[in-house]
Motif scaffolding. Structure first.
Motif, PDB file in Angstrom:
ATOM      1  N   LEU A  27     -11.270   7.027  -7.141  1.00  0.00           N
ATOM      2  CA  LEU A  27     -11.005   7.423  -5.756  1.00  0.00           C
ATOM      3  C   LEU A  27     -10.304   6.306  -4.984  1.00  0.00           C
ATOM      4  N   ALA A  28     -10.749   5.080  -5.180  1.00  0.00           N
ATOM      5  CA  ALA A  28     -10.123   3.954  -4.479  1.00  0.00           C
ATOM      6  C   ALA A  28      -8.683   3.762  -4.939  1.00  0.00           C
ATOM      7  N   ALA A  29      -8.433   3.930  -6.223  1.00  0.00           N
ATOM      8  CA  ALA A  29      -7.074   3.747  -6.747  1.00  0.00           C
ATOM      9  C   ALA A  29      -6.119   4.804  -6.208  1.00  0.00           C
ATOM     10  N   THR A  30      -6.600   6.004  -5.959  1.00  0.00           N
ATOM     11  CA  THR A  30      -5.725   7.049  -5.418  1.00  0.00           C
ATOM     12  C   THR A  30      -5.585   6.941  -3.903  1.00  0.00           C
ATOM     13  N   ALA A  31      -6.589   6.446  -3.220  1.00  0.00           N
ATOM     14  CA  ALA A  31      -6.535   6.362  -1.754  1.00  0.00           C
ATOM     15  C   ALA A  31      -5.809   5.105  -1.271  1.00  0.00           C
ATOM     16  N   LEU A  32      -5.872   4.015  -2.011  1.00  0.00           N
ATOM     17  CA  LEU A  32      -5.291   2.747  -1.571  1.00  0.00           C
ATOM     18  C   LEU A  32      -3.790   2.825  -1.302  1.00  0.00           C
ATOM     19  N   PRO A  33      -2.992   3.447  -2.164  1.00  0.00           N
ATOM     20  CA  PRO A  33      -1.559   3.537  -1.848  1.00  0.00           C
ATOM     21  C   PRO A  33      -1.285   4.304  -0.549  1.00  0.00           C
ATOM     22  N   LYS A  34      -2.107   5.279  -0.249  1.00  0.00           N
ATOM     23  CA  LYS A  34      -1.925   6.021   1.005  1.00  0.00           C
ATOM     24  C   LYS A  34      -2.118   5.091   2.195  1.00  0.00           C
ATOM     25  N   ALA A  36      -1.836   1.771   2.192  1.00  0.00           N
ATOM     26  CA  ALA A  36      -0.775   0.766   2.167  1.00  0.00           C
ATOM     27  C   ALA A  36       0.505   1.349   2.750  1.00  0.00           C
ATOM     28  N   ASN A  37       0.783   2.614   2.481  1.00  0.00           N
ATOM     29  CA  ASN A  37       1.968   3.275   2.998  1.00  0.00           C
ATOM     30  C   ASN A  37       1.883   3.422   4.514  1.00  0.00           C
ATOM     31  N   LEU A  38       0.690   3.540   5.065  1.00  0.00           N
ATOM     32  CA  LEU A  38       0.533   3.657   6.511  1.00  0.00           C
ATOM     33  C   LEU A  38       1.011   2.394   7.216  1.00  0.00           C
ATOM     34  N   THR A  39       0.806   1.251   6.600  1.00  0.00           N
ATOM     35  CA  THR A  39       1.272  -0.006   7.192  1.00  0.00           C
ATOM     36  C   THR A  39       2.794  -0.011   7.287  1.00  0.00           C
ATOM     37  N   THR A  40       3.444   0.414   6.229  1.00  0.00           N
ATOM     38  CA  THR A  40       4.910   0.480   6.232  1.00  0.00           C
ATOM     39  C   THR A  40       5.393   1.471   7.277  1.00  0.00           C
ATOM     40  N   GLN A  41       4.750   2.618   7.341  1.00  0.00           N
ATOM     41  CA  GLN A  41       5.134   3.629   8.323  1.00  0.00           C
ATOM     42  C   GLN A  41       4.918   3.125   9.741  1.00  0.00           C
ATOM     43  N   ALA A  42       3.843   2.382   9.968  1.00  0.00           N
ATOM     44  CA  ALA A  42       3.571   1.844  11.301  1.00  0.00           C
ATOM     45  C   ALA A  42       4.639   0.827  11.704  1.00  0.00           C
TER      46      ALA A  42
END
Length: 165
Positions: A27-34, A36-42
């Motif tokens: 679960l952590a491995a699938t949620a972590l990229p999401k 991390a992507n929020l930081t880029t989007q922000a």
């Protein structure tokens, strides 16, 4: 008195604990990229917000130049806090920081600080460079994030590079 026997005390077996830990890891491995992507989007959204603010401020300064007779090299613009700012404009009426139609680092820095109210710091948040008549403001943390401003056309953003002569 009666005593109550609790019977067999049971806990989790080692296999059950390993399975739970593996599931949490998946679960952590699938949620972590999401996340991390929020930081880029922000960061992208913040840069787009600054670009929008710069575009609006440049347009307001150009409108003030037109309203004040369209023949001045300096206009007086009322800032967001009610203060009066003198903004240098070129022959086309676009803020130029005294650089005319050929962008300079000093002129682009002056435009940034003259038209934006409390702009992000140049040098620590953004760096400034030029290309012909275009000011280029690059984020320090993400060099691929840039804001461009064309002194000749007043365009802010990717379209600012069009007509770069």
């Amino acid at each position: 008195m009666h005593t109550i026997a609790l019977g067999n005390k049971r806990g989790f077996t080692l296999i059950e604990l390993v399975i739970v830990i593996v599931l949490i890891g998946i679960l952590a491995a699938t949620a972590l990229p999401k996340f991390a992507n929020l930081t880029t989007q922000a960061r992208t959204a913040a840069n787009q917000g600054v670009a929008g603010g710069l575009g609006a401020a440049v347009s307001i300064a150009h409108a003030a130049w037109i309203a004040q007779g369209a023949n001045k090299s300096t206009i007086t613009d009322t800032g967001a806090g009610g203060e009066l700012n003198d903004v240098s404009v070129n022959a086309n009426g676009w803020p130029d920081g005294g650089a005319g139609l050929d962008a300079s680092d000093i002129g682009c820095t002056t435009v940034w600080t003259a038209v934006l109210n409390n702009p992000p710091a140049l040098g620590t948040v953004y760096t400034v460079s030029t290309d012909g008549n275009v000011c280029i403001y690059t984020t320090v943390d993400t060099p691929s994030e840039k804001i461009t401003y064309n002194l000749k056309t007043g365009a802010v953003g990717p379209k600012a590079l069009v007509g770069n002569e």
